[in-house]
Motif scaffolding. Structure first.
Motif, short mmCIF file in Angstrom:
data_model
loop_
_atom_site.label_atom_id
_atom_site.label_comp_id
_atom_site.label_asym_id
_atom_site.label_seq_id
_atom_site.Cartn_x
_atom_site.Cartn_y
_atom_site.Cartn_z
N SER A 170 0.81 -1.22 0.00
CA SER A 170 0.00 0.00 0.00
C SER A 170 0.84 1.27 0.00
CB SER A 170 -0.92 0.01 1.23
OG SER A 170 -0.16 0.12 2.43
N ASP A 174 3.46 1.40 -7.22
CA ASP A 174 2.59 2.19 -8.07
C ASP A 174 1.52 1.27 -8.66
OD1 ASP A 174 1.33 3.71 -9.96
OD2 ASP A 174 3.15 4.31 -11.03
N PRO A 175 0.25 1.47 -8.32
CA PRO A 175 -0.80 0.58 -8.82
C PRO A 175 -0.87 0.51 -10.34
CG PRO A 175 -1.64 2.01 -7.08
CD PRO A 175 -0.29 2.53 -7.46
N LYS A 192 -5.91 -2.88 -3.97
CA LYS A 192 -6.59 -2.19 -5.06
C LYS A 192 -8.09 -2.08 -4.79
CE LYS A 192 -5.61 -2.75 -9.33
NZ LYS A 192 -5.40 -3.35 -10.68
N ASN A 195 -8.76 0.60 -2.18
CA ASN A 195 -8.66 1.94 -2.77
C ASN A 195 -9.84 2.26 -3.67
OD1 ASN A 195 -6.47 3.74 -2.15
ND2 ASN A 195 -5.07 2.11 -2.79
N LEU A 196 -10.37 1.25 -4.32
CA LEU A 196 -11.49 1.47 -5.24
C LEU A 196 -12.78 1.81 -4.49
CD1 LEU A 196 -12.60 1.36 -8.15
CD2 LEU A 196 -13.05 -1.09 -7.76
N LYS A 198 -13.07 1.96 -0.82
CA LYS A 198 -12.79 2.70 0.40
C LYS A 198 -13.65 2.33 1.62
CE LYS A 198 -10.71 6.67 -1.91
NZ LYS A 198 -10.44 5.88 -3.14
N TYR A 218 -7.19 6.68 3.68
CA TYR A 218 -6.94 6.80 2.25
C TYR A 218 -6.36 8.17 1.93
CZ TYR A 218 -9.94 2.71 2.22
OH TYR A 218 -10.46 1.46 2.46
N ASP A 221 -2.91 9.61 -4.54
CA ASP A 221 -2.13 8.67 -5.35
C ASP A 221 -2.30 7.22 -4.88
OD1 ASP A 221 -1.08 10.78 -6.88
OD2 ASP A 221 0.47 11.13 -5.38
N GLU A 222 -3.50 6.90 -4.42
CA GLU A 222 -3.85 5.54 -4.00
C GLU A 222 -2.96 5.00 -2.89
OE1 GLU A 222 -4.57 2.79 -7.13
OE2 GLU A 222 -5.97 4.09 -8.16
N LEU A 224 -2.60 4.15 0.95
CA LEU A 224 -3.48 3.93 2.10
C LEU A 224 -2.64 3.43 3.27
CD1 LEU A 224 -3.99 0.60 2.33
CD2 LEU A 224 -5.48 1.06 0.40
#
Length: 241
Positions: A170, A174-175, A192, A195-196, A198, A218, A221-222, A224
Motif C-alpha cells: 500500500s 505504483d498501482p 486495489k 482503494n477502489l 474505500k 486513504y 495517489d492511491e 493507504l
C-alpha cells in the motif's frame, strides 16, 4: 455434552458432503472424502453452527451456499484431479474430496458479525464481485461498497503474511505499473479493492479466533495506511450500543 466439532462432523456427513458429491455434474463419491481434512477448531465449528442455525447462509444448488449480500456462491469442499498416471482418465468417483477450511471460517465469521457485533443478516455477504474479499458487511442492502471488508486465511502464518504484504504494497508500489506475483499478487488485489471502494474497516481473520481489525485511511495517489483497532469497531453502527 456433544462437542461442536462432533456436531459439525455430523452435518458434513449428513448434508454438506452429499449435496456436493452427489450432484449429477460431479458424482465424486462420498467414500473418497478425506476425513482427516476436518481440521477445524471447536471455536470455528461452534460459530459455523451458529450461522447455520441462524439461517445466515442458504443453499443455492449443487452444494453451493450464499449469504444475502454475497456476490458469488461458496463451496465447502475441494476435489482433486483425475488420476491419469496410467494414461487413462478414470471415473469421477476416484477424485479425492477434502474440506475447504477457508469458506468454513468465512461462515463462522458471519456468525460473529451477526451475533456478537449486531449486523443484520440481510447486510452480510460472502465473496465480493471482484473476489477480493471473503466476508463483507454493508450499511444497506443496496450499498455498492463494503463497510467491513474481511479476508479469511486457513493458518496463522497466512494471515500474518497477508497483513505484511498489504501494508508494504500500500505504500511502495505504483498501482498503475505493479505486477506482483504469488501471495503478493493476492495481497495487492485487496489493496486495489480497498482503494477502489474505500471501506473504513479491514478485518483479517484466521483459524480459532485469530483476528486483526484495521481502520483504513486513504490518501492521494492511491496510498493507504492501516491502523490496528479493537474488535469493538466491528459493531454495526446501525444498532444502538
Amino acid at each position: 455434552m456433544t462437542s461442536h466439532i462432533h456436531r459439525f462432523r455430523q452435518l458434513v456427513y449428513d448434508q454438506l458432503l452429499p449435496e456436493f458429491c452427489n450432484d449429477t455434474k460431479r458424482q465424486f463419491g462420498i467414500a473418497n472424502f478425506n476425513e482427516k481434512s476436518i481440521r477445524i477448531s471447536e471455536l470455528d465449528a461452534g460459530n459455523f453452527l451458529r450461522a447455520w442455525d441462524g439461517g445466515l447462509i442458504q443453499h443455492v444448488a449443487r452444494g453451493l451456499y450464499k449469504a444475502p449480500m454475497s456476490k458469488a456462491s461458496e463451496q465447502f469442499f475441494s476435489s482433486g484431479r483425475k488420476n491419469t498416471a496410467t494414461g487413462e482418465a478414470i471415473a469421477k468417483e476416484a477424485r479425492s474430496v477434502t474440506l475447504w477450511l477457508e469458506p468454513v471460517i468465512t461462515v463462522a465469521t458471519l456468525a460473529r458479525l451477526h451475533f456478537e457485533f449486531g449486523w443484520p443478516k440481510q447486510l452480510l455477504g460472502m465473496q465480493s464481485a471482484d473476489w477480493a474479499f471473503d466476508a463483507m458487511a454493508f450499511l444497506s442492502s443496496d450499498a455498492s461498497a463494503e463497510h467491513i471488508a474481511g479476508e479469511i486465511k486457513k493458518t496463522d502464518a497466512e494471515v500474518e503474511k497477508l497483513i505484511q504484504f498489504m501494508q508494504a504494497l500500500s505504500r511502495s508500489i505504483d498501482p498503475a505499473t505493479a505486477s506482483p506475483r504469488g501471495a503478493e499478487k493476492n495481497a495487492f488485489k485487496k489493496v486495489k479493492a480497498l482503494n477502489l471502494r474505500k471501506p473504513p474497516l479491514f478485518w483479517a481473520v484466521g483459524p480459532n479466533g485469530l483476528s486483526y481489525v484495521f481502520e483504513v485511511g486513504y490518501g492521494a495517489d492511491e496510498v493507504l495506511w492501516f491502523s490496528e483497532a479493537s474488535e469493538a469497531r466491528l459493531r454495526c453502527p446501525l444498532v444502538q450500543a
